[in-house]
Design an enzyme around this catalytic site. Sequence first.
Site, short mmCIF file in Angstrom:
data_model
loop_
_atom_site.label_atom_id
_atom_site.label_comp_id
_atom_site.label_asym_id
_atom_site.label_seq_id
_atom_site.Cartn_x
_atom_site.Cartn_y
_atom_site.Cartn_z
N ASP A 52 0.84 -1.19 0.00
CA ASP A 52 0.00 0.00 0.00
C ASP A 52 0.88 1.25 0.00
OD1 ASP A 52 -2.90 1.16 0.70
OD2 ASP A 52 -1.40 2.22 1.90
N TYR A 57 3.25 9.99 0.09
CA TYR A 57 4.41 9.48 0.82
C TYR A 57 5.73 9.84 0.15
CZ TYR A 57 0.77 6.44 2.87
OH TYR A 57 -0.36 5.95 3.45
N LYS A 86 -2.45 6.05 -3.98
CA LYS A 86 -3.55 6.94 -3.65
C LYS A 86 -3.43 8.30 -4.34
CE LYS A 86 -3.54 4.91 0.99
NZ LYS A 86 -2.10 4.54 1.06
N HIS A 119 -7.18 9.47 -1.41
CA HIS A 119 -6.46 9.43 -0.14
C HIS A 119 -7.31 9.96 1.01
CE1 HIS A 119 -2.15 9.35 1.56
NE2 HIS A 119 -3.00 9.23 2.55
#
Length: 313
Positions: A52, A57, A86, A119
């Site tokens: 994931d 990130y 996401k 997200h």
Amino acid sequence: MNESADFRSKEIVLEHGRGRMPALGFGTLIADAATTVSATRDALKAGYRHFDCAERYRNEREVGEALRVELAAEGIAREDIFVTTKLWNSNHRPERVGPAFHASLERFGLDYLDLYLIHTPFAFQPGDEQDPRDENGQVIYDEGVTLLETWQAMESLVDNGKCGAIGLSDIGLKELQPLYESARIKPAVVQVEAHPYLPETELLEFCKENGIAFLAFAPLGHGIRPGPLEDPVILRIAAQLGRTPAQVLLAWAIQRGGALLTTPKTAARSRENFDISALPAEAFDEINRIETRQRYNEVVKTGSPGFIPRRTQ
């Protein structure tokens, strides 16, 4: 139980998408690039096949690199892993969804994604700045786009064949229900914070009733202490069963009918968090009776991600 008590190979069929999602997932919210690569490779070696990720990130390239190297080394096919990323809040405008998706694909070095999530349900000012702020330091939200408009652009990704399934993260039941009713392609997965202190039982039941996979992040309470890892019930069950508190919490999360994500950063922790099997019924029921309630991530209320310290009162 009718199904295997060993959760290491458990998969969830995506009723509103393509394929099967491994119940035990590895989350890649890791700040350091080198640790991202080593932890991802260690997770694959430990047995994880569900990864994931997120644009937010800022490490999709590192995850992609780790997966390419380790898949080749272990002789594992791309089709044998499940990769999620996401859409970030600054890309909610429909015309930005496709480019954001394909940019993630490019960073990963992949031809397709198994799952693409919104997200959060909050739209930020569109642009390349992930965290747009005004002169007072407040997040600049985008009032010119609805969640349904963003979702419809997500549906087009499935139509085009590069995305196996779509879903949402950090969303509450009140926001999910109207979207579900209006969606042409229903959400395949909903990813939310969930653990014994925040069981999200009503949302879990809605997902079960409507064929949506329930995916828990922070199933260990994000490791915040005091928290579920130090709960007396969890500690007692772990001692009785000869398991670690983490293994007890992760087993509970799978046993209630969902999937989960953890982010072990060492090979030893990856092996521990992957070695998960069913709890005895009485232990499972005892965890369900825990009355402490605490959310650690307030994004579902505020739109501002970030785990918060446990309230003492």
